[in-house]
Design an enzyme around this catalytic site. Structure first.
Site, short mmCIF file in Angstrom:
data_model
loop_
_atom_site.label_atom_id
_atom_site.label_comp_id
_atom_site.label_asym_id
_atom_site.label_seq_id
_atom_site.Cartn_x
_atom_site.Cartn_y
_atom_site.Cartn_z
N ARG A 1 0.83 -1.21 0.00
CA ARG A 1 0.00 0.00 0.00
C ARG A 1 0.87 1.26 0.00
NH1 ARG A 1 -3.71 -3.18 4.16
NH2 ARG A 1 -5.32 -3.86 2.69
N GLU B 1 -5.84 -2.37 -3.75
CA GLU B 1 -5.02 -2.76 -2.60
C GLU B 1 -5.71 -2.40 -1.27
OE1 GLU B 1 -0.87 -2.80 -2.75
OE2 GLU B 1 -0.77 -2.37 -4.89
#
Length: 382
Positions: free
Chosen positions: A244, A364
């Protein structure tokens, strides 16, 4: 010990390399490949040539062995050129990370060499048509038959899914066990029973390939299993806790491009006899954009530092990803506003910035999921 915010000379050189690459190789062709909805494979080949593709692979397997901070330095620069094109190497790193976290030396040697010896990509297949955020509710089945697992099911929204040399696929050996039944297994391109179908009509990031992957009695050797049965969910979450952060870096790059385009246009565009850059309303918009960019970059670097120093980082990655992606969307939106009607036209790059960066709030882990991660961290502390 004092806090040092400076980059090393090596990191500065890496930044210069990535910035020059984005300006010379990515930005000039970004609009073309967005319109054509095609992957610019020539850019992928050049990324490999200069060492910016799959750069997180350890040197012993043919990569550069870069840390997370170096990864986000590269990411910001490439995303400045085009978030869609940057997603190609970013998604490959996403596919590589489970192997780095849970693969054996033999598995790393076998699979990582395939993507470092030539321009090649990896992919990560977790999301399914019926579940995205609920990653434990997988329907793709993996049934053990001797020395193979037989996979049946469908994955969707898989970046690089059709181009990748191999994909890390998450499946369940027992749906009732939810996260305790999940496995992570490497499926190579060309494996019988594995097909990829490109998804068309995306709002943005159209220069990266997004696929639906279908597995029909797909036999995969047990030796491709990462970790043990039941480890898959943990591997997926540990992966996303790291990857991330590059999404946040890409968001910073998009926002920086939005600010540059907006400031340049504001100095050229005249209204009421003077450049609109002289109006306080425009100056405040530009100031807000820079405030967000600097704040997001600083926190993204902090999250990267936590990873590189082996400290807990799940909540920091969630904060960086959510804050930076929302900041970048707002910055792109303000850039359009400053451009007025021209900002709504494809003749100017700012409308593409908005379309591209919207996805950063979704993939994500949606930003709603990031807030859950952050909240659980808070409640666990007090």
């Amino acid at each position: 010990m004092p806090v040092d915010f400076s980059l090393t000379e090596e990191q500065k050189e890496l930044q210069k390399l990535a910035r020059r690459f984005a300006r010379e190789q990515i930005a000039p062709i970004a609009a073309e490949y967005d319109a054509r909805e095609e992957v610019p494979w020539g850019v992928v080949e050049k990324l490999h040539e200069v060492g910016l593709l799959n750069a997180i692979v350890p040197e012993e397997y043919g990569g550069m062995g870069l840390g997370m901070l170096e990864e986000v330095i590269i990411g910001e620069e490439l995303a400045w050129g085009c978030m869609g094109i940057y997603t190609i190497p970013m998604a490959s790193d996403l596919g590589i990370t489970p192997l780095l976290l849970a693969g054996t030396h033999e598995q790393k040697e076998r699979f990582l060499r395939k993507i470092t010896q030539k321009p090649a990509l990896a992919a990560f297949a977790l999301s399914e048509p019926g579940n995205g955020s609920d990653a434990a509710a997988l329907r793709t089945r993996a049934v053990r038959q001797g020395d193979h697992y037989v996979l049946n099911g469908t994955k969707t929204w898989i970046s690089n899914g059709g181009e990748a040399e191999w994909v890390v696929v998450f499946a369940t050996v027992n749906p009732e066990a939810r996260h305790k039944g999940v496995i992570a297994i490497v499926v190579e391109k060309g494996t019988p029973g594995f097909t990829a179908h490109k998804l068309h009509g995306k709002m943005g990031q159209r220069a990266s390939g997004t696929y639906e992957l279908v597995f029909e009695d797909c036999r995969v050797p047990v030796e491709n299993l990462l970790g043990q049965e039941g480890d898959g969910f943990k591997i997926a979450m540990r992966t996303l806790d790291k990857t991330r952060i590059p999404v946040a870096a890409g968001s910073v790059g998009v926002a920086r491009r939005a600010l540059e385009e907006a400031a340049r246009y504001a100095k050229e565009r005249e209204a009421f006899g003077r450049p609109i850059a002289e109006f306080q309303a425009i100056q405040f918009k530009l100031a807000e954009m820079l405030m967000g960019i600097e704040t997001a970059r600083a926190y993204t670097y902090y999250a990267a530092w936590l990873v590189d120093t082996a400290q807990p980082h799940a909540h920091a990655a969630a904060i960086a990803k959510a804050y930076a992606s929302e900041m970048a969307f707002a910055a792109a939106n303000q850039a359009i506003q400053i451009h007025g009607g021209y900002g709504y036209m494809r003749e100017y790059p700012v409308e593409k910035l908005l379309r591209d960066v919207k996805l950063n709030q979704i993939y994500e882990g949606t930003n709603e999921i990031q807030r859950l991660i952050i909240a659980r961290h808070i409640l666990g502390q007090f």
